[in-house]
Design an enzyme around this catalytic site. Structure first.
Site, short mmCIF file in Angstrom:
data_model
loop_
_atom_site.label_atom_id
_atom_site.label_comp_id
_atom_site.label_asym_id
_atom_site.label_seq_id
_atom_site.Cartn_x
_atom_site.Cartn_y
_atom_site.Cartn_z
CG HIS A 281 -1.91 -1.20 1.31
ND1 HIS A 281 -3.24 -0.84 0.71
CD2 HIS A 281 -1.90 -2.32 1.66
CE1 HIS A 281 -3.90 -1.99 0.86
NE2 HIS A 281 -3.14 -2.93 1.34
CE LYS B 298 -6.24 13.89 0.48
NZ LYS B 298 -6.40 12.87 -0.56
NE ARG B 299 -3.44 10.05 9.99
CZ ARG B 299 -2.91 9.24 10.99
NH1 ARG B 299 -3.50 8.13 11.24
NH2 ARG B 299 -1.92 9.34 11.77
CE LYS C 133 -2.27 10.79 3.10
NZ LYS C 133 -2.77 9.81 2.36
CB THR D 276 -10.00 4.73 -0.97
OG1 THR D 276 -9.45 5.39 0.35
CG2 THR D 276 -9.21 3.88 -1.42
CE LYS E 141 -13.77 6.25 1.39
NZ LYS E 141 -12.92 6.43 2.24
C1 26W Z 1 4.09 0.78 9.85
C2 26W Z 1 3.35 1.97 9.92
C3 26W Z 1 2.53 1.92 8.79
C4 26W Z 1 1.11 1.95 8.89
C5 26W Z 1 0.33 2.04 7.98
C6 26W Z 1 2.85 2.12 7.51
C7 26W Z 1 2.21 2.00 6.36
C8 26W Z 1 0.80 2.36 6.37
C9 26W Z 1 -0.24 2.25 5.38
C10 26W Z 1 0.27 1.87 4.10
C11 26W Z 1 -0.75 3.42 5.21
C12 26W Z 1 -2.01 3.57 4.31
O1 26W Z 1 -3.02 3.65 5.09
N1 26W Z 1 -1.78 3.60 3.07
C13 26W Z 1 -2.87 4.05 2.07
O2 26W Z 1 -3.42 2.68 1.50
C14 26W Z 1 -4.58 3.04 0.92
C15 26W Z 1 -5.23 1.86 0.41
O3 26W Z 1 -4.63 1.24 -0.47
C16 26W Z 1 -4.02 3.80 -0.46
O4 26W Z 1 -5.28 4.22 -1.21
C17 26W Z 1 -3.34 5.25 -0.01
O5 26W Z 1 -2.80 5.63 -1.05
C18 26W Z 1 -2.11 4.62 0.91
O6 26W Z 1 -1.38 5.75 1.30
#
Ligand code: 26W
Length: 832
Positions: A376, A567-568, A573, A675, A679
């Site tokens: 992701h 969003k975060r 971003k 995503t 929406k």
């Molecule tokens: C290790 C800490 C950590 C926690 C969460 C590292 C990375 C993450 C995720 C990868 C963060 C995340 O939510 N990524 C998002 O995933 C979505 C679903 O596929 C994508 O639409 C977003 O672009 C992506 O940033």
């Protein structure tokens, strides 16, 4: 737990004779009153609306239970292949509105609440969001399980039942403060504990070799401290199809003998302390997205989820098949949601070998045909790596297995590229260096038969960059699965006015077949339809305006363009770019450059990781700019700005339907998919965005004339590195210069000069990875095109309708069909 064996192992219940619950509003009224009095023990003096919510929730839940039982039986009987979605995050939001919609009880519930003199909206608002996720990845998991139930796919979600979910964000003096989210405080009607399926999870101890009864040398994990995993099940209803799947979340608990040992040794406090350690595992969700922080507790959480879930699947397998695992890979598939549950690869190996005595090759054959991994993120700082020493201390036997996996894997690499030692070093699952690290993504790839990205560009970049070596070795493993969102929650449930209009125009087929929205295309040309469409948007904007006034104390006029970025908060971003544009608009107003002005209401929201300094600075900047803009009488209705606090699933349900312009402005090549962009599109917003993630596919679907494009491409972004001179860009652009002057002279930090210097320095830095300055001019120009387009309401409404019309690809129903066709290969389970 004493639930395991009772004297009455099979009581003589005739569960086929339990009276049916009924689905009329009258049945609901009865149910609500019964639960109010009998389940909740209330009477007419009770005035807390919480009990009304609970009575309604129990009544709705009654209607889920029957289908849930039938679905379990049907799936057990079918005995077909199944998939398990392993995820550290499930960002479910509220359950009640969704359950009512999917059970087809919307109208009856409305009638019932009307008859009882209770406001249904208020009841729905009583429910606390289940915020067991950070952002996109967690919400995606929630949309996936919804779509799987609707498609009747036998998929079970496995996750952790965090006692505390994503923190509540407070804004104090414009800055973020975090408060714990004790979401279970008032109980959770939507979960059922299943202590009879508890599992024991090992931590610590050491590895030991021994000879089994047949004299074969084997390994085992000894002297471990065990922790219990207790499952809590949440029903996941499909859309009006009788199917109810399961989300199983694990809670950690101490074993009894654990504290007894210490207790007998005379150290009662120590015994309670060790109990604490066990219970800490499922205590809190880590609020970091995108930067890993290597905390021991987080690794404990990952192993806890992986081990409990795999043992649960194996328990059911052995019940049916005994110790014969020959068909295990044919019947089971684990989808790993990012690297977070990747220790599963080694855990399945361990259980097959140590507990069921399979040989390495057989165990590996099964494991590597059972696991599938979804990536992701491309951000290097988000790639999980665990120090080997930590792994060895916490999970000694698992580390042994990872070493062996790596040794055999590197042998394969050496076979394919003889003598290429540099390649072996690059690809090794164990990274060498001062501190050896386990590279979780590499373990996931080596142990999986499928590896996918979440949008076409992202999948392409993965095989060209990050995973290029692995792609060269196993091209057939790699594939793309573009994300989606469920239109049940993100249109049918949250946008009732527009759903009703679509239903009366083209029927209700879109609720389970989103591409049917394509039939709306001709209506975009009809004035009468556009008028109705505009009325829906207006109603949604009025609803959001009310909420904004309530929580931010700022009046949004529904006549203005609602310009939204939620969003975060993360530098990639580029909320900063958005703020720079807002300052530019403010500057234009102040200097009287307002001919043909389009009034705007800008809403920015999202949580910053508590330790992410720059993200927090950005929140403070938005707040301060808002303060100045909103209180300047010269600005008036031309521009309003708010930082919307505590952005979450239930907030998006009000925000998305009310949005005119969706901000998707990440640095190209950095946002894996996005995503939220989907929406907004579904709800008829126009996108202003870069060629990043799924934006590219959104633009392809809706057409370039219905998308405000700007910015460097991913390729151009890469080419810019090394010769990037933001200060020269600023100096050459009069508008940009003025914006930076306002920032640097302290116009938005009157009482704290220099407050935003870290931000201005970042923008001016030639090493700014996010290239904010590079895209400023094209962004401002695209914003101007959007503003002008908004003035022609006829054309704007056409474009808005087209966005909804062409959003068909972005349903998770399509995404799940893609996963199923290419990776899972499950048969849908039809109910009798
Ligand atoms: C290790 C800490 C950590 C926690 C969460 C590292 C990375 C993450 C995720 C990868 C963060 C995340 O939510 N990524 C998002 O995933 C979505 C679903 O596929 C994508 O639409 C977003 O672009 C992506 O940033």
């Amino acid at each position: 737990m004493t639930t395991k064996s009772t004297k009455n192992a099979t009581p003589k219940y005739d569960i086929t004779n339990v009276p049916p619950v009924g689905a009329t509003s009258y049945d609901l009224v009865n149910g609500i009153q019964r639960h109010f009095v009998r389940t909740l023990g209330q009477d007419n003096r009770s005035h807390s609306s919480h009990y009304n919510y609970q009575a309604l929730a129990f009544t709705i839940r009654d209607r889920l239970m029957e289908c849930w039982k039938d679905s379990r039986e049907a799936s057990c009987e079918a005995d077909g292949r199944r998939a398990y979605y392993l995820s550290l995050e499930f960002l479910m939001g509220r359950a009640m509105g969704n359950a009512m919609l999917n059970l087809g009880l919307d109208e009856q519930a409305e009638q019932a609440m009307h008859d009882l003199g209770i406001d249904l909206e208020e009841m729905i608002d009583e429910e606390h969001d289940a915020g067991l996720g950070n952002g996109g990845l967690g919400r995606l998991a929630a949309c996936f399980v919804d779509s799987c139930a609707t498609l009747q796919l036998p998929v079970t979600g496995y996750g952790i039942r965090y006692e505390y979910g994503m923190f509540r964000q407070l804004i104090k003096d414009g800055a973020q403060a975090e408060e714990p989210d004790h979401w279970l405080r008032n109980g959770n009607i939507w979960e059922i504990a299943r202590p009879e399926y508890e599992q024991r999870i090992h931590f610590g101890g050491r590895t030991e070799q021994y000879r089994d009864d047949a004299g074969v040398l084997r390994c085992r994990w000894v002297d471990a401290n065990d922790v219990l995993a207790i499952p809590y099940d949440t029903p996941i209803p499909g859309y009006q199809n009788g199917t109810v799947n399961t989300l199983r979340l694990w809670k950690s608990a101490a074993t009894d003998e654990f504290d007894l040992g210490e207790f007998n040794a005379g150290s009662y406090p120590e015994s309670v302390a060790s109990k604490n350690e066990a219970e800490h595992i499922s205590m809190v969700l880590y609020p970091n997205d995108s930067s890993e922080n290597g905390k021991e507790l987080r690794l404990r959480q990952q192993y806890f989820l992986a081990s409990a879930s795999i043992k649960d699947v194996i328990r059911r397998w052995v019940e049916k098949n005994g110790n014969d695992f020959s068909q295990f890979a044919a019947k089971n598939c684990f989808q790993l949601n990012d690297t977070h549950p990747t220790v599963s690869v080694a855990e399945l190996m361990r259980i097959l070998m140590d507990e069921y005595h399979l040989e390495w090759d057989d165990a590996w054959e099964i494991t590597s045909k059972t696991m599938a991994y979804t990536n992701h993120t491309l951000l290097p700082e988000a790639l999980e790596r665990w120090p080997v020493y930590l792994f060895g201390r916490l999970l000694p036997r698992v580390l042994d297995i990872i070493y062996e996996i790596n040794a055999r894997f590197l042998t394969e690499v050496a076979k394919q590229w003889p003598g290429d030692v540099e390649r072996q070093r690059r690809m090794s699952i164990i990274e060498e260096g001062d501190v050896q690290q386990v590279r979780m993504a590499y373990l996931a790839i080596a142990g999986s038969y499928s590896v996918n990205g979440v949008a076409q560009l992202h999948s392409d970049l993965l095989v060209e960059g990050l995973f290029a070596d692995f792609y060269a070795m196993w091209p057939e493993k790699f594939n793309n699965k573009t994300n989606g969102v469920t239109q049940r929650r993100w249109m049918a449930m949250c946008n009732k006015p527009m759903s009703a209009l679509i239903n009366e125009t083209i029927g209700e087929g879109w609720v389970t077949k989103l591409s049917e929205l394509g039939q709306l295309a001709p209506y975009a040309e009809k004035a009468a339809f556009r008028k109705k469409w505009a009325a829906c948007k207006r109603q949604n904007k009025e609803r959001l305006a009310e909420v904004v006034e309530q929580v931010c104390g700022v009046r949004f006029s529904p006549d203005a363009m609602f310009d939204v970025q939620v969003k975060r908060i993360h530098e990639y971003k580029r909320q900063l770019l958005n703020v720079l544009h807002v300052i530019h608009l403010y500057d234009r107003i102040k200097r009287g450059d307002t001919a043909n002005w389009t009034n705007r209401c800008v809403l920015i929201g999202g949580k910053a990781a508590p330790g992410y300094y720059m993200a927090k600075q950005i929140i403070k900047l938005v707040s301060n700019v808002a303060e100045v803009v909103n209180n300047d009488p010269e600005v008036g209705d031309k521009l309003k700005v708010v930082f919307f606090p505590n952005y979450r699933v239930s907030a998006m349900e009000i925000i998305a339907p009310a949005t005119d312009l969706s901000e998707q402005i990440s640095t190209a090549g950095k946002e894996a998919s996005g995503t939220g962009n989907m929406k907004f599109m579904m709800n008829g917003a126009m996108t202003i965005g870069t060629l990043d993630g799924a934006n590219i596919e959104i633009r392809e679907e809706v057409g370039e004339e219905n998308f405000f494009l700007f910015g460097l491409t991913a390729e151009e972004v890469e080419a810019t590195r090394g010769h990037y001179d933001p200060s020269a860009i600023i100096a050459a652009d009069e508008d940009f210069k003025r914006v930076m002057e306002l920032l640097e002279c302290g116009h938005f930090s009157q009482f704290e000069p220099g407050l935003f210097s870290s931000i201005t320095h970042a923008i001016r830095g030639s090493d700014d990875p996010w290239l904010v300055a590079a895209d400023f001019r094209t962004y401002v120009d695209a914003q101007q095109r959007a503003a002008e387009a908004y003035q022609d309401q006829k054309s704007w409404l056409r474009m808005s309708i087209f966005n909804t019309t062409y959003s068909g690809k972005f349903s998770t129903d399509r995404t799940m069909e893609d996963y199923n066709r290419d990776i899972w290969k499950l048969e849908p389970i039809k109910l009798k």
